[in-house]
Design a protein around this motif. Structure first.
Motif, PDB file in Angstrom:
ATOM      1  N   LYS A  28       0.826  -1.211   0.000  1.00 37.17           N
ATOM      2  CA  LYS A  28       0.000   0.000   0.000  1.00 37.17           C
ATOM      3  C   LYS A  28       0.862   1.263   0.000  1.00 37.17           C
ATOM      4  O   LYS A  28       0.451   2.296  -0.523  1.00 37.17           O
ATOM      5  N   GLU A  29       2.045   1.157   0.598  1.00 34.59           N
ATOM      6  CA  GLU A  29       2.935   2.330   0.653  1.00 34.59           C
ATOM      7  C   GLU A  29       3.595   2.598  -0.700  1.00 34.59           C
ATOM      8  O   GLU A  29       4.204   3.654  -0.904  1.00 34.59           O
ATOM      9  N   ILE A  30       3.493   1.659  -1.631  1.00 37.87           N
ATOM     10  CA  ILE A  30       4.103   1.814  -2.950  1.00 37.87           C
ATOM     11  C   ILE A  30       3.221   2.662  -3.874  1.00 37.87           C
ATOM     12  O   ILE A  30       3.690   3.152  -4.903  1.00 37.87           O
ATOM     13  N   ILE A  31       1.964   2.856  -3.515  1.00 39.82           N
ATOM     14  CA  ILE A  31       1.021   3.537  -4.405  1.00 39.82           C
ATOM     15  C   ILE A  31       1.556   4.863  -4.950  1.00 39.82           C
ATOM     16  O   ILE A  31       1.480   5.119  -6.161  1.00 39.82           O
ATOM     17  N   PRO A  32       2.154   5.745  -4.113  1.00 39.51           N
ATOM     18  CA  PRO A  32       2.652   7.024  -4.660  1.00 39.51           C
ATOM     19  C   PRO A  32       3.800   6.871  -5.656  1.00 39.51           C
ATOM     20  O   PRO A  32       4.124   7.822  -6.371  1.00 39.51           O
ATOM     21  N   TYR A  33       4.418   5.685  -5.688  1.00 39.12           N
ATOM     22  CA  TYR A  33       5.608   5.491  -6.517  1.00 39.12           C
ATOM     23  C   TYR A  33       5.341   4.617  -7.746  1.00 39.12           C
ATOM     24  O   TYR A  33       6.280   4.281  -8.465  1.00 39.12           O
ATOM     25  N   ILE A  34       4.096   4.254  -7.971  1.00 36.15           N
ATOM     26  CA  ILE A  34       3.788   3.341  -9.076  1.00 36.15           C
ATOM     27  C   ILE A  34       4.205   3.941 -10.416  1.00 36.15           C
ATOM     28  O   ILE A  34       4.796   3.253 -11.266  1.00 36.15           O
ATOM     29  N   ASP A  35       3.933   5.221 -10.635  1.00 38.45           N
ATOM     30  CA  ASP A  35       4.331   5.860 -11.895  1.00 38.45           C
ATOM     31  C   ASP A  35       5.839   5.816 -12.085  1.00 38.45           C
ATOM     32  O   ASP A  35       6.338   5.643 -13.201  1.00 38.45           O
ATOM     33  N   LEU A  36       6.569   5.990 -10.994  1.00 36.50           N
ATOM     34  CA  LEU A  36       8.031   5.961 -11.064  1.00 36.50           C
ATOM     35  C   LEU A  36       8.514   4.568 -11.473  1.00 36.50           C
ATOM     36  O   LEU A  36       9.418   4.433 -12.319  1.00 36.50           O
ATOM     37  N   ILE A  37       7.926   3.533 -10.902  1.00 35.88           N
ATOM     38  CA  ILE A  37       8.308   2.158 -11.256  1.00 35.88           C
ATOM     39  C   ILE A  37       8.017   1.888 -12.726  1.00 35.88           C
ATOM     40  O   ILE A  37       8.825   1.288 -13.446  1.00 35.88           O
ATOM     41  N   ILE A  38       6.855   2.346 -13.190  1.00 33.51           N
ATOM     42  CA  ILE A  38       6.494   2.143 -14.594  1.00 33.51           C
ATOM     43  C   ILE A  38       7.448   2.901 -15.514  1.00 33.51           C
ATOM     44  O   ILE A  38       7.801   2.423 -16.603  1.00 33.51           O
ATOM     45  N   ASP A  39       7.905   4.077 -15.086  1.00 32.39           N
ATOM     46  CA  ASP A  39       8.903   4.814 -15.875  1.00 32.39           C
ATOM     47  C   ASP A  39      10.199   4.021 -15.997  1.00 32.39           C
ATOM     48  O   ASP A  39      10.864   4.065 -17.048  1.00 32.39           O
ATOM     49  N   TYR A  40      10.586   3.305 -14.937  1.00 37.59           N
ATOM     50  CA  TYR A  40      11.793   2.475 -15.005  1.00 37.59           C
ATOM     51  C   TYR A  40      11.612   1.369 -16.044  1.00 37.59           C
ATOM     52  O   TYR A  40      12.570   0.973 -16.716  1.00 37.59           O
ATOM     53  N   ILE A  41      10.375   0.880 -16.175  1.00 37.32           N
ATOM     54  CA  ILE A  41      10.103  -0.151 -17.179  1.00 37.32           C
ATOM     55  C   ILE A  41      10.196   0.439 -18.584  1.00 37.32           C
ATOM     56  O   ILE A  41      10.829  -0.128 -19.479  1.00 37.32           O
ATOM     57  N   ILE A  42       9.600   1.611 -18.765  1.00 37.92           N
ATOM     58  CA  ILE A  42       9.542   2.230 -20.088  1.00 37.92           C
ATOM     59  C   ILE A  42      10.901   2.769 -20.522  1.00 37.92           C
ATOM     60  O   ILE A  42      11.367   2.519 -21.639  1.00 37.92           O
ATOM     61  N   GLN A  43      11.568   3.497 -19.628  1.00 36.60           N
ATOM     62  CA  GLN A  43      12.794   4.202 -19.995  1.00 36.60           C
ATOM     63  C   GLN A  43      14.045   3.347 -19.865  1.00 36.60           C
ATOM     64  O   GLN A  43      14.989   3.498 -20.635  1.00 36.60           O
ATOM     65  N   LYS A  44      14.061   2.445 -18.854  1.00 30.05           N
ATOM     66  CA  LYS A  44      15.287   1.692 -18.580  1.00 30.05           C
ATOM     67  C   LYS A  44      15.144   0.193 -18.837  1.00 30.05           C
ATOM     68  O   LYS A  44      16.109  -0.553 -18.678  1.00 30.05           O
ATOM     69  N   ARG A  45      13.910  -0.221 -19.219  1.00 33.91           N
ATOM     70  CA  ARG A  45      13.659  -1.636 -19.517  1.00 33.91           C
ATOM     71  C   ARG A  45      14.084  -2.535 -18.357  1.00 33.91           C
ATOM     72  O   ARG A  45      14.682  -3.597 -18.545  1.00 33.91           O
ATOM     73  N   GLU A  46      13.799  -2.102 -17.144  1.00 36.22           N
ATOM     74  CA  GLU A  46      14.248  -2.825 -15.961  1.00 36.22           C
ATOM     75  C   GLU A  46      13.367  -4.034 -15.677  1.00 36.22           C
ATOM     76  O   GLU A  46      12.162  -3.905 -15.440  1.00 36.22           O
ATOM     77  N   PHE A  47      13.974  -5.197 -15.674  1.00 42.43           N
ATOM     78  CA  PHE A  47      13.249  -6.440 -15.442  1.00 42.43           C
ATOM     79  C   PHE A  47      12.719  -6.499 -14.010  1.00 42.43           C
ATOM     80  O   PHE A  47      11.588  -6.956 -13.772  1.00 42.43           O
ATOM     81  N   SER A  48      13.519  -6.050 -13.042  1.00 42.51           N
ATOM     82  CA  SER A  48      13.075  -6.084 -11.642  1.00 42.51           C
ATOM     83  C   SER A  48      11.886  -5.162 -11.422  1.00 42.51           C
ATOM     84  O   SER A  48      11.004  -5.463 -10.607  1.00 42.51           O
ATOM     85  N   ALA A  49      11.840  -4.035 -12.129  1.00 36.92           N
ATOM     86  CA  ALA A  49      10.687  -3.131 -12.023  1.00 36.92           C
ATOM     87  C   ALA A  49       9.430  -3.836 -12.530  1.00 36.92           C
ATOM     88  O   ALA A  49       8.336  -3.678 -11.963  1.00 36.92           O
ATOM     89  N   LEU A  50       9.576  -4.614 -13.585  1.00 36.01           N
ATOM     90  CA  LEU A  50       8.443  -5.369 -14.123  1.00 36.01           C
ATOM     91  C   LEU A  50       7.974  -6.413 -13.101  1.00 36.01           C
ATOM     92  O   LEU A  50       6.767  -6.628 -12.914  1.00 36.01           O
TER      93      LEU A  50
END
Length: 806
Positions: free
Chosen positions: A448-470
């Motif tokens: 639940k504490e991750i909610i404010p950071y969800i967009d940031l995690i998705i940006d790591y997927i889009i911009q850095k292709r991070e497998f762990s973010a996925l």
């Protein structure tokens, strides 16, 4: 600093030792400049140092080590100032710009200087018999420290590695002088009645610091490095461990910088140069026989060693030193100690008992949380890494705002690493930070504490292709609350609907994408709703369901079992499954493929065509997204869940989502039985057959499970079965149930072959044996267990007598 006081040295013809010795004005001006340089900020200092100064340093060192001449006061003053400057530059190396780092590297690693230091190390080790408090030893220690701190960050850019220096220092680790200092410290302070130690007692002279503090640290940080220390018979590991334990337990180490310095070197040696497999082997030996004093005395890493680590990390004086003085040696000692703990926690070893020890300790989480607010980010990072592995649900609930604080902390560091050109922060790679976050979010309360950071995690997927973010998004999608939020995220929808745009057909990434889509119901994976595929699905399931190798019977009343397990627990699960398959009236679905071959359609089909789901619970199971998906899918299809604990010290209550689902389920404790788990399996199979009857008279009662007292819904007829029999007619299953219902867990192993008559005979023997001489010393039975046994026997015999009278 007023730079007008800096003297222009260009008026002198050279920076040579001859000039330094024969020209008083030159030596005066140079020493004045060095004193002023030492107060500069690092970039200014690096730019100000005269070129070719390394020639003067080399010559002075060679005069001492090769010519064997005593140094003049000016020469000693020069080495004092230059060693202070070098160590100051090295201490700040991690926060400096690359161009400054490169200049510091060039200042510290010219070949003449390295050769001179190599000669000094050899001379100190093999020939030096002078004053052990000679200040030149202290200056050389500083110069070696400066070079290893810079080398570990810059070794890949060095043209020539200082391998000869490293080789000479390596020989110091097991030299007779090192052995002498280790043994003398152990001997002198093992019998000390009070914690006290000063440098005046001649135990921590500069030679001691050189061998035990400096050489160990240099050897441990040098890269590239072998994994193990060059020792024989483990004797030096034992000595270094006992030295560490002795100083922590018998000295006032927190107030003595020399002891802190030596502890730093020893802990670095034990952390970086002893293999994790070695540590886990001897740790498990120590934990196996904690009360055997002889075993503990012989074991380098005994229970006392672990207590000393706890004492060290919990020392408020050390934490205060970090806050008040930014003591680098204290910081590095605490840092390397937490690295040691983290390495043990993340070791992939089925017999690793360290995590269990830390989780079950009431103090370690509170100790590590102290470091979240220290002013040194590296320490905060290492504290988070260990906390991510050991923090439990009760900690998250009882420590105010701890989930929010730790989540904010790790995202602060993740973003700093993401913004860094090297994608690292304080030496920690961006990818490793994401993996630590993935470990931390096992609990729904943390998700639940991750909610404010969800967009940031998705940006790591889009911009850095991070497998762990996925993988983080996949884990979040398992939470019903977060699944709704993820479904509304436009950027994530774009990734899920057009994965080729971002991952170019990468199979590993596409597999995670498919699983996220399934969790968020983006695709209609449930093929049973498609009438055209019903027949094929049933055919596949018929191939997967087995009943001991015989053809599958068509009788609908045969229980069908789905084994939900982590492939890391495959060995124990196969043992249990093989026993279940011996039952002719059971059909068992057991996927023996690896996780990489995990097929959603096959698993969901297996669950749907089964009526009971055996959850093989362990830490591996709870951390697996695949296993949680199976639990969630089974629950949504109203399957009967039968939790089976297969790992020692596993607790359902440590995980909020699991505790919520299983709060009314009976738990089968395979970890308390011995292979082939006859007693537990007998009870399990009996319950499976009982629950096959749709008309079950249920009742709710409290049972002391291996985890906690939980509400259990079970068949009334089954629970009262042994109560309806005369004690003499009991079988081994009746005795097992009686033990579990009366908190006689420690008796189950000893009574596994007993029947009712044997139990009555045992009761008579125990009642006659008032001093309990006949209780086996090697058993797990103690006097408290005997008291419980006697009490339970009185109750059951009284009940039997009442039934007979009735």
């Amino acid at each position: 600093m007023n730079q007008n006081n800096i003297v222009d040295l260009s008026q002198y013809s050279s920076l040579s030792v001859e000039q330094f010795e024969n020209n008083p004005s030159f030596s005066r001006d140079l020493l004045q400049n060095l004193g002023l340089y030492s107060q500069y900020d690092i970039p200014t200092l690096v730019q100000s140092l005269p070129k070719r100064m390394h020639n003067l340093t080399k010559d002075i060192l060679n005069i001492w080590s090769s010519v064997k001449r005593e140094l003049t006061p000016n020469e000693l003053k020069y080495l004092d100032l230059i060693s202070v400057i070098e160590l100051k530059m090295a201490d700040m190396i991690q926060v400096l710009e690359k161009n400054i780092v490169d200049k510091i590297r060039d200042i510290l690693f010219p070949t003449p200087i390295i050769e001179a230091l190599t000669t000094c190390v050899t001379y100190i080790r093999d020939e030096y018999v002078g004053d052990r408090t000679n200040k030149i030893l202290f200056y050389i220690i500083h110069m070696l420290d400066a070079r290893i701190l810079v080398h570990r960050l810059c070794y890949q850019t060095l043209i020539t590695q200082p391998d000869d220096l490293y080789d000479e220092i390596t020989r110091c680790i097991t030299h007779k002088h090192s052995k002498t200092y280790l043994k003398s410290s152990i001997s002198n302070f093992s019998c000390t009645l009070e914690k006290s130690l000063t440098t005046e007692n001649n135990n921590f002279d500069y030679l001691h610091l050189f061998f035990i503090g400096c050489c160990t640290y240099f050897y441990s940080l040098y890269k590239p490095q072998p994994q193990t220390i060059p020792i024989d018979n483990d004797k030096y590991i034992y000595l270094y461990c006992k030295y560490f334990r002795t100083l922590i337990s018998q000295t006032d180490y927190s107030s003595n910088e020399n002891i802190i310095y030596c502890l730093r070197g020893v802990m670095a040696l034990l952390t970086n140069r002893i293999s994790i497999d070695y540590w886990l082997t001897i740790i498990n030996q120590a934990f196996l026989e904690p009360d055997d004093t002889m075993v503990q005395a012989r074991n380098p890493f005994n229970i006392h060693f672990f207590i000393c680590i706890s004492e060290l990390l919990n020392n408020d004086n050390l934490i205060k030193k970090i806050v008040d003085t930014w003591s680098n040696n204290v910081t590095r000692l605490l840092d390397i100690t937490m690295v040691f703990l983290n390495n043990l926690c993340v070791a992939d070893n089925d017999t690793n008992q360290v995590v269990d020890l830390l989780k079950n300790s009431p103090h370690y989480v509170k100790i590590l949380i102290k470091y979240i607010n220290v002013p040194y980010d590296r320490l905060r990072l290492m504290a988070f890494f260990v906390l991510a592995e050991i923090i439990l649900l009760k900690d998250l609930k009882t420590i105010p705002n701890i989930a929010e604080k730790l989540t904010h902390l790790v995202f602060e560091f993740i973003q700093k690493a993401a913004d860094s050109p090297k994608r690292r922060y304080n030496g920690i790679p961006f990818e490793l930070l994401l993996k630590s976050l993935l470990t931390f979010i096992e609990q729904d309360v943390v998700k639940k504490e991750i909610i404010p950071y969800i967009d940031l995690i998705i940006d790591y997927i889009i911009q850095k292709r991070e497998f762990s973010a996925l993988k983080i998004i996949r884990k979040l999608s398992l939470s019903t609350e977060l699944a709704d939020i993820l479904n509304q995220n436009q950027k994530l929808s774009e990734i899920l609907n057009n994965p080729k745009k971002y991952f170019d057909g990468n199979e590993k990434h596409n597999k995670i994408i498919e699983e996220i889509r399934y969790q968020l119901k983006v695709l209609p994976f449930e093929h049973q709703e498609n009438e055209n595929k019903q027949e094929e699905q049933q055919r596949r399931q018929q191939a997967l369901l087995t009943d001991s190798g015989t053809s599958i019977r068509s009788k609908s009343d045969f229980p069908k079992l789905f084994i939900s397990y982590s492939h890391k627990d495959k060995e124990i699960c196969e043992t249990i499954v093989n026993e279940l398959k011996k039952e002719k009236n059971l059909k068992v679905w057991f996927d023996t493929d690896k996780v990489k071959d995990y097929v959603i359609e096959d698993i969901t089909a297996g669950v749907k065509q089964s009526d009971r789901i055996l959850l093989m619970l362990s830490d591996h199971y709870v951390k697996s997204d695949y296993c949680r998906r199976e639990v969630k899918f089974s629950e949504s299809h109203n399957k009967i869940l039968m939790p089976c604990i297969i790992q020692k010290n596993f607790r359902v209550t440590n995980y909020d989502w699991l505790n919520f689902i299983l709060e009314d389920k009976f738990v089968y404790s395979f970890h308390k039985d011995n292979p082939p788990y006859t007693l537990t399996l007998t009870r399990l199979i009996s319950h499976i057959n009982d629950t096959n009857n749709n008309e079950i008279d249920n009742t709710s009662l409290t049972v002391d499970s291996p985890n906690t007292s939980i509400s259990v819904t079970i068949n009334k007829k089954r629970t009262s079965n042994y109560l309806m029999k005369h004690l003499a007619a009991w079988n081994s299953t009746d005795i097992w149930e009686w033990c579990m219902d009366n908190k006689l867990d420690n008796w189950t192993k000893s009574l596994r072959h007993y029947d009712g008559e044997a139990l009555l005979e045992l009761s008579k023997l125990i009642n006659k044996d008032r001093k309990l001489k006949n209780i086996c010393l090697n058993s797990q039975i103690n006097v408290f267990d005997v008291a419980l046994f006697k009490s339970a026997m009185k109750k059951i015999q009284l009940k039997n007598d009442n039934n007979n009278q009735a």
